[in-house]
Design a protein around this motif. Sequence first.
Motif, short mmCIF file in Angstrom:
data_model
loop_
_atom_site.label_atom_id
_atom_site.label_comp_id
_atom_site.label_asym_id
_atom_site.label_seq_id
_atom_site.Cartn_x
_atom_site.Cartn_y
_atom_site.Cartn_z
N GLY A 7 0.82 -0.99 -0.17
CA GLY A 7 0.00 -0.14 -0.01
C GLY A 7 0.86 1.34 0.05
N VAL A 8 1.61 1.31 0.93
CA VAL A 8 2.42 2.40 1.08
C VAL A 8 3.88 2.21 0.92
CG1 VAL A 8 0.90 4.10 2.12
CG2 VAL A 8 2.37 2.72 3.56
N TYR A 14 7.45 9.20 2.89
CA TYR A 14 6.13 9.17 2.74
C TYR A 14 5.65 10.71 2.66
CZ TYR A 14 5.76 4.59 4.92
OH TYR A 14 5.78 3.19 5.10
N ASN A 39 4.07 10.41 -3.52
CA ASN A 39 4.26 9.05 -4.42
C ASN A 39 5.36 9.66 -5.75
OD1 ASN A 39 2.88 7.13 -3.34
ND2 ASN A 39 1.17 8.16 -3.73
N ILE A 41 -1.67 21.04 -0.66
CA ILE A 41 -2.81 21.29 -1.03
C ILE A 41 -3.31 22.73 -1.21
CG2 ILE A 41 -5.36 21.29 -0.54
CD1 ILE A 41 -4.81 18.34 0.23
N ILE A 62 -4.86 4.58 4.00
CA ILE A 62 -3.43 4.46 4.20
C ILE A 62 -2.53 5.56 3.66
CG2 ILE A 62 -3.58 1.98 4.87
CD1 ILE A 62 -2.36 1.44 2.15
N GLY A 63 -3.32 6.46 2.85
CA GLY A 63 -2.50 7.45 2.12
C GLY A 63 -1.57 6.93 0.82
N CYS A 64 -2.09 5.81 0.27
CA CYS A 64 -1.09 5.14 -0.92
C CYS A 64 -1.24 6.16 -2.13
CB CYS A 64 -1.87 3.87 -1.30
SG CYS A 64 -3.38 4.01 -1.91
N GLY A 65 -2.38 7.09 -1.96
CA GLY A 65 -2.15 7.90 -3.46
C GLY A 65 -2.91 7.42 -4.76
N LEU A 66 -3.41 6.30 -4.56
CA LEU A 66 -3.86 5.67 -5.83
C LEU A 66 -5.14 6.18 -6.36
CD1 LEU A 66 -3.42 1.91 -5.33
CD2 LEU A 66 -2.13 3.31 -6.88
N GLU A 114 -5.67 9.32 -5.90
CA GLU A 114 -5.37 10.66 -6.51
C GLU A 114 -4.73 10.51 -8.00
OE1 GLU A 114 -2.06 12.03 -4.41
OE2 GLU A 114 -2.08 13.95 -5.09
N LYS A 137 -6.78 15.39 -4.16
CA LYS A 137 -5.33 15.66 -3.75
C LYS A 137 -5.17 15.25 -2.16
CE LYS A 137 -3.15 19.00 -6.54
NZ LYS A 137 -2.34 20.28 -6.17
N MET A 138 -4.03 14.86 -1.97
CA MET A 138 -3.91 14.40 -0.50
C MET A 138 -2.20 15.06 -0.34
SD MET A 138 -3.69 10.43 -1.23
CE MET A 138 -3.69 10.04 0.41
N ASP A 139 -2.11 15.29 1.02
CA ASP A 139 -0.85 15.64 1.65
C ASP A 139 -0.54 14.29 2.83
OD1 ASP A 139 -0.47 17.57 0.05
OD2 ASP A 139 -1.11 19.34 1.51
N THR A 140 0.53 13.85 2.57
CA THR A 140 0.76 12.83 3.58
C THR A 140 2.20 13.23 4.40
OG1 THR A 140 2.22 11.54 1.70
CG2 THR A 140 -0.16 11.16 2.24
N LYS A 141 2.34 12.30 5.44
CA LYS A 141 3.83 12.46 6.11
C LYS A 141 4.11 11.21 6.89
CE LYS A 141 2.73 14.17 10.65
NZ LYS A 141 2.41 15.11 11.76
N LYS A 159 2.27 5.96 7.36
CA LYS A 159 2.12 7.18 6.57
C LYS A 159 0.70 7.69 7.16
CE LYS A 159 2.35 8.24 1.52
NZ LYS A 159 2.43 7.50 0.39
N GLU A 214 -3.77 15.80 5.04
CA GLU A 214 -4.84 16.45 4.51
C GLU A 214 -5.16 15.84 3.19
OE1 GLU A 214 -5.53 21.30 3.90
OE2 GLU A 214 -3.68 20.49 4.80
N TYR A 215 -6.76 16.01 2.97
CA TYR A 215 -7.16 15.10 1.77
C TYR A 215 -8.30 16.03 1.16
CZ TYR A 215 -8.84 11.19 -0.89
OH TYR A 215 -9.18 10.16 -1.72
N THR A 216 -8.40 16.35 -0.07
CA THR A 216 -9.48 17.07 -0.44
C THR A 216 -10.15 16.48 -1.87
OG1 THR A 216 -8.36 18.47 -1.92
CG2 THR A 216 -8.74 19.12 0.43
#
Lengths: 818, 207
Positions: A100-101, A233, A236, A265, B98-102, B104, B113-117, B124, B128-130
């Motif tokens: 997944g990540v 993280y 991508n 964002i 899980i913020g994998c971004g697929l 997006e 759009k998403m921001d991850t850390k 992960k 933020e997620y919109t």
Amino acid sequence: MSNEITIKIDGVEYKTQEGEYILNAARANNIFVPAICYLTRCSPTLACRICLVEADGKRVYACNAKAKDGMEVTTSTEEILEERRAIMEVYDVNHPLQCGVCDQSGECELQNYTLELAVDSQSYMIPDTKRESVDWSSILHYDAGLCIVCERCVTVCKDMMGDAAIKTGPRGGEKLGKELKDSMPKDAYAMWNKLQKSVIIPSNGTAETNCSDCGECIAVCPVGALVSRDFVYTTNAWDLKRIPATCAHCSSGCQIYYETKPASIEDNTEKIFRVTNEWNYVSLCGAGRFGYDFENRVNGKDEIAFNNAVDALTKADTIRFNSLISNEEALMLQTLKEKYGKKLVNSDAYAFQKFLKYYGKPSGHLLYGSDFKEIMTTDFVISVGASLRNDNPNARYAFNNIQKMNKGAGLYFHPIADSLIADMGKNVVSFTHKVGLEEAALYLILDLFADKEKLEESTKSYLDSFHFTETITIKEKVMETVTETVVDEATGESKEVSKKVPKMVEKEVEVERNSLVTLLGGNDKFAETFEKMMKKKESFSLIVGEDLYYHPKAENLAHLVALIEKSCNMKVAMIPPKTNSLGVALLCELDEKVEGYTVGYNENGDFRLSALGDGDLDMPAMNQQEGTLTNMHKRVTPTNAALEYEGYELNDLMNALECGELLTIDWTPRLASKRGFQALAFDDLPNGYTNEGQENRGYLLKNLGRRSGKNEPKPFSEKFVIEGEIAYRCNPQRQFNDFSDKAHQIFETFSLSASTAKAKALGEKVEVDFGKSTLLFDVVADERMEGDIVSIPDFKSANDIYTLFGSDRYKTVTIRKV
Amino acid sequence: MSLEEFKNRNTGQQSYKMLDIKHTPQSGIGKFGQVVERTVKGELFVGLWVTLREMGNALFKDNMHTIKYPLEKLPISPRYRAIHDMLRLLESGHYRCIGCGLCEKICISDCIKMDTKYDENQRKEVTEYTINFGRCIFCGYCAEVCPELAIVHGGRYETASEQRASFSLFEDMLTPIDALKQQKEYDGFGAVSPNADDTIKQTPLAY
């Protein structure tokens, strides 16, 4: 050096070099052989065993089997495919592929090869071991859970970077069942057996790596196990836009990609998230990989500042700049000189330009004869006058790679001993000489390597004057034949048997000694060591560093370098002091002293143009502009703008002064007006590598000939030897200029570095008195340094360290504790 | 159907009834006559009767065929694709994403759009997620690609608002923690097919 041979791969004939690995031969001819652990330019690791091929009916590993003339190679047979598939299945045990990540986000060699080898089911299993993810340093992050222990990171760290900061360590995994040994393909079993026992750990036994934080291990990692702490993280890989560029930090001019995407964002401006490289063909240093966010963000064009700048330039007598500019900008400044008679002052390129001129006269060509790519192919390398660890990463990698890959030897002449260099190979001899004896070092090289026939009579006799003979007692091992009578137990017959027995004999011998060796702080046994070092050596190279350009006897040194190049059959390359020093030296006519009203470009001045955001008029930083840079490999390489810049650039100022072009890159073909450059448009310059590893970036400078003069170097004198408290102008690793300093992942501070002992003696903070002025420094212990000389960095142009040191790189100073 | 009927290929006349339609009158008198005839005949009430009957049912017998939108809503198919829902794990209550971004990546109108850390639990974290509902075409790809069944389409189809942003933050779409028990799995795009177990080969596990 090597001969062309013909081999057959899958029934088709190809030409390759003798001694080339089958894998490289195949790759050069666009034939795919899977390989995970092999790195071009590094030694084969044999961890993955997936590059299995059949050569002349025998199963060999393509990465370490050398091609022989007439060899017939089959890249895949049914048996091999089965073996490869089993290996991939083993890699996939406890490593899910629907991950997944993961920061590799699909750029994953494990996924690719699993698909390539059509693994659609799993036949093996073993209980997983808990493996923690850890931070190795302020930069490196290692997730052992994702690691497939291909050891590419270990290999590159040892064979390329020379840090050897990581190794394989125990994993604590369960043992493989015995029944597997018979039931599964044997290479897959061997690979699994090793995999199940190891993870990667720092090699110094602690939890933290002691290395230069170059991050090359991150680049070579085929999976997402090694990532920088800053990047982990955050995005991508597929979201990033790759912008091909040239690294702007030092004269290596490495190929890089800036990878950008909108910052977040809320903030839609493009931001560089990471820097990647073609790691099979180029290795970056920490500054290149992590010092990328030095852009100068401006909000639109500041017309008032611009008009002031035009006035200032009109009024200016001198333009002061450093070599962190593109060739195009250098040409613009030179145009200002030609048209308006401005003086051009550049502290780093001036000495280099002079040195090149001195060198050009006796050598008969404009530039040094070789480059660092060529030097990497030699097997005996000498470095004079360069603090290899700090001055230039590429020169250091070349020095190290020769020791590791070419079974090479090396001589390192420098007043500051460096334990990293000494540890690069067992055939490395360091000469820690007194400051100012660089001439003697070159004379010693001449004496050791010159084809004496090619030397003038006077030079020859001068060299001979250093020789003297000495009688010493040595212990020698002699094989003595001893005859014994042995009774054969079975037959009862007695037989005479002669045996050879080693015996130590003391012997008096006359040895020839060279007083230069002693003068340079060499070992008494150097002659014997040298003899060993010279065994099986065919090609020789000399790296010339910055100390020589800033030497009071630079002219004589340049002549000696030219003489060495001619008479020793030695490849010579020089390290330009800063990013584009070579370009500036070729394009601009530089003046020595600042006079009158000065406009500083990224330097101090009455009016400051600055890409650092603190000047009177903003300029774009190197990651915000297009242009070309001239690197130490004598190559003019293009770099593209990774981030947008809304302000004014130098070309706008040129337009206001009525000598500009429409765009900055319209200056690129105009470079041809200076010697060595070509009239190629910027957009026509390529930027990449071929499968064979051929560099295809920009173009090579032509090394034009010039009228050569006589070369009679003068004898050296010890007049310029300096002693006492000495400061050396030298940056810490990963710091090269204001821009690397601005980057948030470069932590090295503007401090005085000293060996551990010296740092202890100095305390935490010192005041360094340069005579004219004093500066306060924090003291940082550098455990690789030895001796009493301290290093003072020059990367902050505001502190004007160049002026403090004047025309020297070493200076006697007074250091007071604060 | 008999064979004979197949043989009759004169489809033009097959079981059609010819209506006895009079010619449209041309003269003024004729037209007037037609209007009078249609008005007096009372055909209008044949149709109106149905309406009146239903009105009567609705008013007096409380038997109505339409619903009182927006006070009432019709049930919609579970596969309906309206404003997204973000689901939680039933066990822990933690959000599934899980913020994998697929999502997006796959989004064809490029509105996610998403921001991850990297968070302190070494995971992960989605900071933020919109989803920009001004652009979303409700194609369902995001729900289909989601490996965790975290983003699904919900039934909230009323997207008129003063600000589209009011739907689009992660928290707005996330199942409220107190409503975790009411959270339903989504059967539509991206859901696991009922026979999934039969179609995959299982990986052997040593534990």
